[in-house]
Design a protein around this motif. Structure first.
Motif, PDB file in Angstrom:
ATOM      1  N   GLN A  17      43.015   6.696 -53.752  1.00 15.38           N
ATOM      2  CA  GLN A  17      42.244   7.035 -54.880  1.00 15.38           C
ATOM      3  C   GLN A  17      42.813   8.309 -55.398  1.00 15.38           C
ATOM      4  O   GLN A  17      42.600   8.560 -56.511  1.00 15.38           O
ATOM      5  N   ASP A  18      43.400   9.090 -54.592  1.00 10.94           N
ATOM      6  CA  ASP A  18      43.904  10.526 -54.826  1.00 10.94           C
ATOM      7  C   ASP A  18      45.127  10.790 -55.382  1.00 10.94           C
ATOM      8  O   ASP A  18      45.414  11.744 -56.140  1.00 10.94           O
ATOM      9  N   LEU A  19      46.274   9.900 -55.324  1.00 16.07           N
ATOM     10  CA  LEU A  19      47.538  10.121 -55.664  1.00 16.07           C
ATOM     11  C   LEU A  19      47.503  10.318 -57.385  1.00 16.07           C
ATOM     12  O   LEU A  19      48.085  11.044 -58.019  1.00 16.07           O
ATOM     13  N   VAL A  20      46.544   9.602 -58.095  1.00 14.18           N
ATOM     14  CA  VAL A  20      46.384   9.577 -59.362  1.00 14.18           C
ATOM     15  C   VAL A  20      46.349  10.977 -60.013  1.00 14.18           C
ATOM     16  O   VAL A  20      46.711  11.187 -61.147  1.00 14.18           O
ATOM     17  N   HIS A  21      45.685  11.989 -59.322  1.00 14.32           N
ATOM     18  CA  HIS A  21      45.246  13.259 -59.712  1.00 14.32           C
ATOM     19  C   HIS A  21      46.596  14.223 -59.587  1.00 14.32           C
ATOM     20  O   HIS A  21      46.268  15.242 -60.329  1.00 14.32           O
TER      21      HIS A  21
ATOM     22  N   ALA B 192      45.613  18.417 -59.602  1.00 13.47           N
ATOM     23  CA  ALA B 192      46.310  18.000 -60.976  1.00 13.47           C
ATOM     24  C   ALA B 192      47.153  19.475 -61.347  1.00 13.47           C
ATOM     25  O   ALA B 192      48.142  19.262 -62.233  1.00 13.47           O
ATOM     26  N   ALA B 193      46.668  20.608 -60.968  1.00 11.20           N
ATOM     27  CA  ALA B 193      47.515  21.741 -61.425  1.00 11.20           C
ATOM     28  C   ALA B 193      48.566  22.040 -60.096  1.00 11.20           C
ATOM     29  O   ALA B 193      49.368  23.320 -60.187  1.00 11.20           O
ATOM     30  N   ALA B 194      48.699  20.968 -59.421  1.00 13.36           N
ATOM     31  CA  ALA B 194      49.839  21.112 -58.339  1.00 13.36           C
ATOM     32  C   ALA B 194      49.628  22.326 -57.284  1.00 13.36           C
ATOM     33  O   ALA B 194      50.555  22.825 -56.651  1.00 13.36           O
TER      34      ALA B 194
END
Lengths: 213, 384
Positions: free
Chosen positions: A81-85, B341-343
């Protein structure tokens, strides 16, 4: 494997063999994401010994909490689920150790790993090992041993594959195999290591270093 | 202070005054700006071990000591103290009363001033300007500056305190080494705003509220504020926690008589309400609940939450509690996704607990281990 220097901590000395081999593949100072990081032993090792910026994802809450309590940057999450983010190219290495066979979408997870990381390091138990083949041939039942230790209806390992299967998937997906090795149950790399056919018969575990084409 | 400030019991708080005041998001200026605060532990020579603790809606700066008004233990004594996760033997802990609060910082019960800072001889009351979470954080920033601290080792808080933590990390990223937003969200949900509105309606509906000018004849809207607290208190607990604590037990009876029966849970809520009105100002309650309702971090960054954290070097610990339905885990996960998303460097755990939202204040050993480990990691990083 070179002798461990004195300052290596307890956790690193007792680190699983495949994790030690993975650590050898990681260049110092890298940005690393360890998927299925457990209690974070590899993250701690990479941070302390290699000066890496290493983070992790772990699906088991108890393990994730243990890692966080040790001060390690680990999130409770699910590779499927989470890698896409994560943004493109956020990491130098994305590691998936002994987890590929347990994810819902291995092909998609591999693609995601090579999207968010420049390189992917994947280790998995080899379902092509001769003992498993023998067991299936003579008994007609699903194999069980130390690695495949749960009955088929309970196992989390829903996508077992062999070393040759993995080579085929990489070829199909155009992932470049930069390095690979197989180890036997003693953790030794043996003379058969350069032949995928032999490795697929005698290797208990496989370790691949991949990069984008 | 003059007598016009009745009915508020005057207490001496440790305070820092900033004569030039603070410009708020709404455009108004509060001058002078006063920030009441407490500290624990010692600031090290490198000034690198400061931890700012941000309190929730009805909390205050008395985080780890007996409250001067209620005589009760500090609200986070399970977490802040010697040898505890926020270890006062190692860290210099700062906790400030929020802007708009009622424990000594600029807020509705304090004496009103005009734009030039001249006292008006009456409390602000309902005329205290609207504040935002960001205003609260800017006020704290002034205090931190005044204490000579250029970088906070950590900013930690739960619930509304967690909103402040997020605002700190987004507004002053270079000042925040580690951030722990606990049991919180990046915006206040419609459901949460709705519950707040019930509380505000109860206050507004109390005849003693007097359109917010209750202080003029020494009254307080005790009934309304008490109902607001009762409603809010339900949202802080879980069905399981209420069931375990009270079930359907009756007060002083073993079976229903259909006369004057009182369920234990009713009695408990009434007690919560009646003790609350003795320590909290109704206009502060209105001001602060509004500030929470206004909070929407992504709206401050053009609707993109990730932009709030882009390029951040801050380390985050996000934690939620499984039975918290006021700030459910899903909202923490959304925050984690935005941080990914902001690493950003982020840890996330959902703590298994049946105690609801209040769990962040209570004895939760797993949470305490996670927070303690996270802070030790941050301390190691800055050499504190």
């Amino acid at each position: 494997m070179p002798d461990a220097p004195q300052e290596i901590r307890f956790v690193a000395k007792n680190m699983r063999l495949d994790l030690r081999l993975i650590a050898e593949m990681v260049a110092p100072g890298s940005r690393v994401l360890d998927i299925g990081c457990g209690d974070g032993a590899l993250i701690e090792h990479l941070t302390r010994q290699k000066g890496a910026d290493a983070r992790g994802i772990e699906i088991d809450m108890a393990e994730a909490t243990k890692a966080v309590a040790a001060g390690l940057p680990v999130i409770h999450g699910d590779a499927d689920q989470d890698l896409v983010h994560y943004p493109d190219g956020a990491f130098d290495y994305v590691i998936l150790s002994r987890t590929l066979q347990a994810v819902e979408r291995p092909q998609w997870v591999l693609r995601q790993m090579l999207r968010i990381g420049a390189r992917a390091i994947v280790s998995f138990p080899n379902f092509g090992h001769w003992q498993l083949r023998w067991k299936l041939l003579v008994s007609g039942r699903m194999p069980d041993n130390e690695t495949w230790d749960r009955p088929w209806y309970e196992t989390p390992n829903i996508h077992p594959c062999t070393i040759r299967d993995f080579f085929a998937l990489c070829a199909m997906e155009s992932h470049v195999v930069e390095r690979w090795l197989a180890v036997d149950d003693k953790g030794l790399r043996s003379p058969w290591k350069r032949s995928p056919w032999l490795a697929n018969l005698f290797g208990e575990q496989a370790l691949f270093l991949l990069r984008r084409e | 202070m003059n007598d016009a400030l009745a009915p508020f019991q005057r207490l001496e708080h440790q305070r820092e005054t900033f004569p030039d005041g603070l410009q708020l998001d709404c455009g108004a200026v509060v001058a002078p700006l006063v920030v009441a605060y407490r500290t624990h532990g010692r600031l090290n020579a490198a000034r690198s071990n400061a931890v700012l603790v941000c309190h929730a809606l009805t909390g205050d700066q008395y985080v780890a000591e007996t409250h001067p008004l209620t005589g009760k233990p500090g609200w986070w004594e399970a977490v802040v103290g010697p040898g505890l996760p926020i270890d006062t033997d190692r860290y210099f802990v700062i906790c400030a009363n929020v802007l708009g609060g009622c424990m000594g910082s600029s807020g509705p019960p304090e004496e009103m001033t005009d734009a030039e800072g001249r006292p008006q001889g009456r409390p602000w009351g309902i005329d205290f300007p609207s504040v935002t979470i960001r205003d609260m954080v800017r006020a704290q920033k002034r205090l931190v500056d005044a204490l000579g601290i250029t970088r906070l080792m950590a900013v930690v808080g739960g619930s509304m305190g967690g909103m402040q933590v997020l605002e700190w990390a987004a507004t002053f990223p270079e000042m925040v080494v580690a951030a722990a937003p606990i049991a919180t969200a990046t915006h206040h949900s419609a459901q949460n705003i709705a519950f707040h509105e019930v509380g505000r309606a109860a206050i507004h509906g109390d005849p003693d509220w007097m359109a917010g000018r209750y202080w003029e004849d020494g009254r307080i809207p005790a009934k309304g504020l008490s109902v607001a607290r009762m409603v809010a208190h339900i949202t802080y607990l879980s069905e399981a926690a209420l069931g375990r604590k009270f079930g359907r037990k009756l007060r002083g009876a073993s079976a229903l008589t259909f006369l004057e029966d009182v369920f234990e849970v009713e009695s408990y809520l009434r007690h919560q309400g009646s003790t609350f009105v003795r320590r909290f100002d109704a206009n502060s309650y209105l001001t602060i609940t509004r500030a929470m309702d206004y909070f929407d971090l992504s709206a401050e960054f053009g609707g993109e939450l990730g932009a709030a954290f882009r390029g951040t070097a801050t380390r985050f610990l996000v934690a939620s509690f499984s039975s918290d339905w006021l700030f459910p885990t899903e909202e923490s996960r959304a925050l984690v996704r935005a941080l990914n998303a902001a690493a950003a460097n982020v840890s996330f755990v959902e703590i298994a607990s049946d105690k609801g939202h209040d769990a962040f204040l209570l004895d939760e050993p797993v949470f305490h281990r996670a927070l303690g480990g996270f802070l030790r990691g941050a301390a190691e990083r800055v050499g504190a």
